[in-house]
Design an enzyme around this catalytic site. Structure first.
Site, PDB file in Angstrom:
ATOM      1  N   ASP A 232       2.898 -12.563  -0.461  1.00 36.13           N
ATOM      2  CA  ASP A 232       2.986 -13.881  -1.065  1.00 36.13           C
ATOM      3  C   ASP A 232       2.882 -13.663  -2.580  1.00 36.13           C
ATOM      4  O   ASP A 232       2.503 -12.586  -3.042  1.00 36.13           O
ATOM      5  CB  ASP A 232       1.881 -14.815  -0.543  1.00 36.13           C
TER       6      ASP A 232
HETATM    7  C1  BGC Z   1       3.393 -19.866  -1.766  1.00 37.64           C
HETATM    8  C2  BGC Z   1       4.583 -19.405  -0.944  1.00 37.64           C
HETATM    9  C3  BGC Z   1       5.832 -19.465  -1.766  1.00 37.64           C
HETATM   10  C4  BGC Z   1       5.641 -18.616  -3.009  1.00 37.64           C
HETATM   11  C5  BGC Z   1       6.848 -18.608  -3.923  1.00 37.64           C
HETATM   12  C6  BGC Z   1       3.311 -19.119  -3.079  1.00 37.64           C
HETATM   13  O1  BGC Z   1       2.338 -19.690  -3.887  1.00 37.64           O
HETATM   14  O2  BGC Z   1       2.204 -19.652  -1.044  1.00 37.64           O
HETATM   15  O3  BGC Z   1       4.707 -20.205   0.192  1.00 37.64           O
HETATM   16  O4  BGC Z   1       6.923 -19.038  -1.014  1.00 37.64           O
HETATM   17  O5  BGC Z   1       4.543 -19.124  -3.745  1.00 37.64           O
HETATM   18  O6  BGC Z   1       7.021 -19.842  -4.514  1.00 37.64           O
END
Ligand code: BGC
Length: 750
Positions: A232
């Protein structure tokens, strides 16, 4: 190098391999230009494409993205119980990725809604892992059928936003296997997502990005995952530890590829492991190549809007419909008052990384105007957190007074729920409830339309409304979809994918929510949502699986037959007993009865949504595999099916079971070796041990060994004792009994 494939990892230097394992920038893979490996774009997800315009900087501007169809977020779509429809949504999203040259869309998110206060509940599917997996798989299969990848996220246990970057989720192996993993497992095994995104949090002490057990032992070795795992955004805190654990890709880059090179040189990363991780990245690029080579593609904006419209229609759940207040008859010449800002300014998606710029936006009021339906409108309240506005209230009450029917659009304002924080309660804004009460005072014919991403309390104000339509967040085509349902063009067919509790303090996870001092104990174990409410007979406002229709149905001819030692098939007939075309969802729950471990009274193990014309009948058949009857045994460190009778319940909600049938299963025959630490009861229940116990009893009759007690109370003591403790109960002779049992067992196992 052929035209079709990029080089193998064998053609790359250590530096090039290392570079593949981090992004090129916030939204791109890192290519190796000299070797012809492109750095494709990957971006959010999950209910439509969020291609940021400031894409390479990584700066977050959630409102600055290219227009894309905004489909209903999972809170709505999950209520459809319609995997085929969800597949169509996936296909449409992929076409938009092809146009925008996005190789992987970051979603779906299949974390379990452990507690309805969770900030991301609006973009997660269900409190039930079977439903979450069997619905969200449609997104993965749909997107990937068009040559674009998905990123199944957040693996695993992102069930709260509080302290999400570092909280240690302490979860039993059984709860992980039965509740928090199965949606991921099902999708991996049936649709092979090209990528998986690990979660930020720790699980039992280890950050997901560095968790070898999670990313390699379970995901790859047990489930057979063939794709890559990415972090993530910002979840990778140690490149070397993560690569060794099985994380292929760090996103966004921390510009630390040199650390990987040093580690490869000094042996902290084995060459084969770096090769595996880098080869995964090349394989991913190869998979996306065909779709990413299409130039000039334009998706059909109207056709996708129509998919969003259909998806929205099936996302709504009719909770209450006293005196059939809905549907409204557009030809009845009734005066309709529409009250509530949400009718004009829809709340159609959640906040955070999933925020999409829609291609179109049609509010309910827009739709009324387009369809020539006359209605008065009063906003009633503002969509901020400011107190009630008396002038707006007075205007709304006036509108209600002169109307035959009132449609009140209530809900949670955008600021009330988002990624990044959890909610503090389930309450609807007080000013909206107060206005509802005042409106109901002057007009009893009120139907409420709710807009919210996660469950809100309904019970405190339900008495003011004859009808309640939970519309969740409906995406960009919510206006026409609402009009279809409210005016009866289509019957509502959504079913709750999560229980609506009477009080948040009834929720089994509240004792451990949201944790303390950096950790959260999942003390409720497998008893999440209805698994708790139904097992312990707790009243809820609306149960899991519930949803009304304008039609009526009958479920009949329910039967089950064994199809193998531990498998079965269930058949039922569903009849639409009304004059209205509509859909009903048949739900199959397995009720295991008595078991060696504490099991939920029943669990969803199959469902089928059936569209039926007025008066029509259809027969549905659902196969139940061995897993449908199994629990995760920590004793066997494996799934386990006990022998015995299992009830199979066929119903239309977890609390509306039309018929129960049963099957007698053989069990999987798993046993544990008996030892001196096994209790006398375990010896007696074991197929081999019981033979020796029989010999022991016979020897007792012959006077060769002590006679076992006939006293019921003493017998209970005996059964619960490890056999090395028998002298406590029987004196020195107990040692002879222990020896007899252990010797006999050794003899039989020779
Ligand atoms: C979120 C993800 C997301 C990523 C990119 C993160 O903060 O938890 O779900 O895909 O950011 O935006």
């Amino acid at each position: 190098m052929s035209e079709q494939t990029y080089p193998s990892v064998k053609d790359l230097t250590v530096e090039e391999k290392a570079s593949l394992t981090s992004g090129g920038d916030a939204w791109h893979l890192q290519g190796v230009e000299s070797k012809g490996i492109p750095g494709y774009m990957i971006t959010d997800g999950p209910h439509g494409l969020r291609k940021s315009l400031a894409s390479s900087t990584g700066e977050t501007d959630l409102d600055d993205s290219v227009p894309a169809t905004c489909f209903p977020p999972a809170a709505g779509l999950s209520s459809s119980w319609n995997p085929e429809l969800i597949h169509q949504v996936g296909e449409a999203m992929a076409e938009e990725c092809v146009q925008e040259k996005v190789a992987v869309i970051l979603g779906p998110g299949v974390n379990i809604k452990r507690n309805p206060l969770g900030g991301r509940c609006f973009e997660y599917w269900s409190e039930d892992p079977y439903l979450a997996g069997h619905e969200a798989v449609g997104i993965v299969a749909g997107v990937q059928s068009k040559g674009v990848g998905t990123s199944l996220k957040h693996f695993a246990a992102n069930n709260q936003e509080t302290d999400r970057l570092r909280v240690d989720a302490r979860i039993s192996q059984r709860a992980l296997r039965e509740i928090y993993f199965p949606a991921f497992e099902h999708i991996v095994k049936t649709a092979q997502p090209w990528t998986i995104m690990c979660s930020y949090n720790r699980i039992n002490g280890v950050h997901s990005a560095q968790n070898h057990w999670l990313l390699t032992d379970v995901l790859r070795d047990e489930w057979g995952f063939e794709g890559i795992v990415m972090s993530d955004w910002g979840a990778d805190h140690d490149r070397v530890a993560s690569l060794n654990a099985g994380l292929n890709l760090e996103m966004p880059p921390s510009y630390t590829d040199d650390q990987v090179v040093y580690a490869a040189r000094d042996g902290r990363i084995a060459p084969a492991q770096l090769d595996r991780m880098a080869q995964g990245m090349i394989d991913l690029t190869n998979k996306a190549r065909a779709a990413m080579s299409i130039d000039g593609y334009r998706f059909d904006v109207d056709a996708h809007d129509e998919v969003a419209h259909q998806a929205a229609v099936e996302s709504m759940v009719l909770l209450k419909n006293d005196e059939s207040i809905l549907p409204l008859d557009p030809n009845a010449h009734e005066k309709i008052a529409v009250i509530g800002e949400f009718a004009r300014t829809p709340r159609y998606q959640g906040g955070g990384s999933s925020h999409i710029t829609p291609t179109k936006m049609t509010s309910f009021l827009d739709t009324l105007a387009e369809r020539g339906v006359e209605a008065s409108f009063a906003p009633g309240f503002t969509l901020d957190l400011e107190p009630a506005d008396p002038a707006l209230e007075a205007e709304a009450i006036e509108a209600a007074k002169t109307a035959d029917k009132v449609l009140m659009f209530l809900g949670l304002p955008e600021a009330a729920e988002s990624e990044g924080f959890d909610r503090e309660n389930l309450d609807m804004p007080a000013k909206q409830i107060e206005l509802l009460r005042k409106v109901a005072d002057v007009n009893p014919n009120v139907a409420v339309v709710l807009s919210n991403g996660s469950v809100v309390s309904v019970h405190p104000w339900a008495k003011y409304a004859k009808g309640i339509l939970e519309s969740w967040l409906l995406g960009q085509a919510g206006g026409p979809a609402l009009a279809d349902v409210i005016f009866g063009k289509v019957s509502p067919s959504g079913k709750l994918a999560q229980s609506i509790p009477l009080d948040i303090n009834d929720d089994p996870s509240m004792l451990n929510w949201p944790g303390e001092e950096g950790h959260v104990d999942y003390g409720e174990g497998v008893f999440v949502g209805y698994r708790y409410y139904d097992t312990y007979n707790k009243a809820v406002d609306y149960p899991f699986g519930y949803g009304l229709s304008y039609a009526t149905f009958e479920v009949s001819n329910v039967s089950a037959a064994k199809t193998g030692a531990n498998t079965a098939s269930v058949t039922a007939t569903v009849t639409n007993t009304s004059a209205v075309d509509a859909a009903e969802t048949v739900q199959i729950y397995v009720a295991p009865g008595k078991a060696d471990v504490a099991r939920p009274v029943h669990e969803l193990k199959g469902f089928e949504k059936v569209f039926l014309k007025a008066g029509e009948s259809k027969t549905v058949t659902v196969d139940l595999g061995e897993r449908a009857f199994a629990y995760w045994s920590e004793k066997f460190n494996d799934w386990h099916v006990e022998a015995g009778e299992y009830d199979i319940e066929v119903g239309v909600s977890s609390r509306d079971i039309a018929a129960t049938v049963s099957v007698e299963l053989d069990g999987d025959g798993k046993t544990q070796p008996l030892t001196e630490w096994s209790t006398f009861g375990e010896w007696s229940a074991d197929p081999v041990g019981s033979k020796i116990v029989d010999d022991l009893v016979a020897a007792g009759e012959r006077g060769e060994l002590p006679k076992l007690t006939d006293n019921a109370m003493m017998r209970m003591f005996l059964n619960s004792m490890p056999i090395n403790s028998l002298p406590t109960l029987m004196g020195e002779a107990g040692k002879d009994v222990t020896k007899f049992l252990l010797d006999g067992y050794a003899e039989l196992n020779k």
